[in-house]
Write an enzyme that holds these catalytic residues in place. Structure first.
Site, PDB file in Angstrom:
ATOM      1  N   GLY A  22       0.694  -1.251   0.045  1.00  0.00           N
ATOM      2  CA  GLY A  22      -0.022   0.078  -0.007  1.00  0.00           C
ATOM      3  C   GLY A  22       0.824   1.272   0.005  1.00  0.00           C
ATOM      4  O   GLY A  22       0.537   2.224   0.593  1.00  0.00           O
ATOM      5  N   ILE A  75      -1.620  -8.445  -2.692  1.00  0.00           N
ATOM      6  CA  ILE A  75      -1.457  -9.055  -1.593  1.00  0.00           C
ATOM      7  C   ILE A  75      -2.595 -10.182  -1.374  1.00  0.00           C
ATOM      8  O   ILE A  75      -2.607 -10.930  -0.346  1.00  0.00           O
ATOM      9  CB  ILE A  75      -1.898  -8.112  -0.372  1.00  0.00           C
ATOM     10  CG1 ILE A  75      -3.201  -7.432  -0.634  1.00  0.00           C
ATOM     11  CG2 ILE A  75      -0.599  -7.072  -0.181  1.00  0.00           C
ATOM     12  CD1 ILE A  75      -3.766  -6.889   0.501  1.00  0.00           C
ATOM     13  N   LYS A 121      -9.975  -4.770  11.220  1.00  0.00           N
ATOM     14  CA  LYS A 121      -9.084  -4.405  12.152  1.00  0.00           C
ATOM     15  C   LYS A 121      -8.637  -5.173  13.476  1.00  0.00           C
ATOM     16  O   LYS A 121      -7.627  -5.396  13.896  1.00  0.00           O
ATOM     17  CB  LYS A 121      -8.969  -2.778  12.170  1.00  0.00           C
ATOM     18  CG  LYS A 121      -8.820  -2.060  11.103  1.00  0.00           C
ATOM     19  CD  LYS A 121      -7.282  -2.289  10.548  1.00  0.00           C
ATOM     20  CE  LYS A 121      -7.043  -1.743   9.375  1.00  0.00           C
ATOM     21  NZ  LYS A 121      -5.755  -2.068   8.665  1.00  0.00           N
ATOM     22  N   TYR A 156     -14.904  -2.178   8.228  1.00  0.00           N
ATOM     23  CA  TYR A 156     -13.395  -1.757   8.416  1.00  0.00           C
ATOM     24  C   TYR A 156     -13.079  -1.916   9.828  1.00  0.00           C
ATOM     25  O   TYR A 156     -11.854  -2.667   9.962  1.00  0.00           O
ATOM     26  CB  TYR A 156     -13.286  -0.231   8.114  1.00  0.00           C
ATOM     27  CG  TYR A 156     -11.889   0.449   8.219  1.00  0.00           C
ATOM     28  CD1 TYR A 156     -10.928  -0.267   7.861  1.00  0.00           C
ATOM     29  CD2 TYR A 156     -11.599   1.555   9.039  1.00  0.00           C
ATOM     30  CE1 TYR A 156      -9.643   0.504   7.988  1.00  0.00           C
ATOM     31  CE2 TYR A 156     -10.632   2.026   9.364  1.00  0.00           C
ATOM     32  CZ  TYR A 156      -9.385   1.531   8.674  1.00  0.00           C
ATOM     33  OH  TYR A 156      -8.305   2.160   8.911  1.00  0.00           O
TER      34      TYR A 156
HETATM   35  C1  AKB Z   1     -10.592   6.169   8.393  1.00  0.00           C
HETATM   36  O1  AKB Z   1     -11.231   7.253   8.461  1.00  0.00           O
HETATM   37  O2  AKB Z   1     -11.319   5.159   7.986  1.00  0.00           O
HETATM   38  C2  AKB Z   1      -9.030   6.026   8.693  1.00  0.00           C
HETATM   39  C3  AKB Z   1      -8.920   5.510   9.982  1.00  0.00           C
HETATM   40  C4  AKB Z   1      -9.009   6.340  11.144  1.00  0.00           C
HETATM   41  O3  AKB Z   1      -8.496   4.367  10.233  1.00  0.00           O
HETATM   42  N1  AKB Z   1      -8.663   7.224   8.487  1.00  0.00           N
END
Ligand code: AKB
Length: 317
Positions: free
Chosen positions: A8, A53, A146, A142
């Site tokens: 990335g 990846i 994580k 997201y």
């Molecule tokens: C997002 O806003 O998705 C990123 C983060 C805070 O991980 N900048």
């Protein structure tokens, strides 16, 4: 000399991290990788290689052929894009992260650094001064990816001895490469629009406090954690922050330099994401274990950002 591979690399953080690592470790020792045609900044001082990846065999042979010691795995789908396309977030962040950790395990690399985010926290997390070790339970696609990476990386450390390290990045503000589809992107866009048009419509509402950091601090903490003495690390995933502000506060700070600047508000789907994230972070664990302290607050960041960006865009203010 330690040899790095950065995935990335043309992203917001990757672009500047590659430059900083090349300065410190030598251009040829930092392999920038990605799937797109790279910007010139990534090819002038060192190698850039095409890497997918999601292809474990390609990762494996690239690491072996280039004698890599440390992978910094920055390739990731961010929160806004991830919410629109959760399947893409899963494949890129979970499967991609898994492939990188597996390669690090099999090849016994010295270290693997995979960023996490404030998005790893969720609506049941205490929002103010959020501690390092606390309930997480994120609700964005997201954020879920994580948490997976943090836990899978920590599992690999315990089970296989992989030296995994991770930083929970807050919103990062920078003048070089644009962020790619996150919830904190407004805090970068606002500078471009303030210089170009003297006005900005924020997609986050007034009063939406989020942890933030200026790029020089982001580069500093990333390299500091990579170089930290492993025997001093009790944690593997760290809160880090430099400031916390709401959209109207950064607007007021910009107005001190550009008095005509006007801000309006049209919250979109990212408002709901931001409301599940911490407003501010407690990063004292990072300070205790590897000496983290930021250099830039809101005022210092705004002044420097406007200076750098006005030079880059050729717009006086
Ligand atoms: C997002 O806003 O998705 C990123 C983060 C805070 O991980 N900048």
């Amino acid at each position: 000399m330690t040899r790095f591979l950065v995935t990335g690399s043309y992203g917001q953080i990757g672009t500047e991290l590659v430059g900083a690592l090349r300065k410190k470790y030598g251009g040829k020792n930092v392999i920038a990788t990605g799937r797109k045609k790279p910007p010139e900044i990534l090819t002038k001082d060192g190698p850039y290689l095409h890497l997918d990846i999601l292809d474990p065999n390609q990762i494996h042979s690239m690491l072996v052929n280039n004698d890599i010691d440390i992978i910094i795995h920055n390739a990731s789908v961010l929160s806004g894009v991830g919410e629109k396309n959760p399947q893409l977030a899963y494949r890129t962040n979970v499967e991609g992260g898994y492939n990188i950790l597996e390669a690090a395990r099999v090849l016994k690399l010295d270290q693997v650094m995979i960023p996490s985010s404030i998005a790893a926290f969720g609506p049941s997390t205490p929002r103010e001064n959020t501690p390092n070790d606390v309930i997480m339970r994120p609700t964005s696609a997201y954020g879920v990816t994580k948490v997976f990476i943090e836990l899978w990386g920590e599992y690999y450390t315990k089970r296989f001895g992989v030296d995994f390290r991770s930083l929970r990045y807050p919103g990062i503000i920078s003048s070089e490469a644009l962020p790619g589809g996150g919830t904190t992107d407004y805090a970068v866009e606002i500078f471009y629009e303030a210089l170009k048009n003297k006005k900005y419509t924020s997609f986050l509402d007034k009063g939406t406090y989020l942890p933030m950091m200026y790029m020089p601090d982001c580069i500093k903490c990333t390299i500091d954690l990579i170089e930290a003495d492993e025997s001093k690390l009790k944690h593997r995933s760290f809160n880090i922050t430099a400031m916390s502000f709401a959209p109207e506060e950064i607007a007021a700070e910009i107005k001190k330099h550009i008095p005509e600047f006007e801000m309006s508000y049209e919250p979109d789907f990212r408002q709901a994401i931001a409301e599940t994230w911490p407003a501010s972070l407690d990063d004292s664990v990072a300070t205790e274990e590897w000496g983290w302290t930021p250099d830039y607050d809101l005022a210092a960041m705004t002044k420097d950002m406007l200076e750098k960006l006005s030079k880059k865009l050729g717009i006086k203010y």
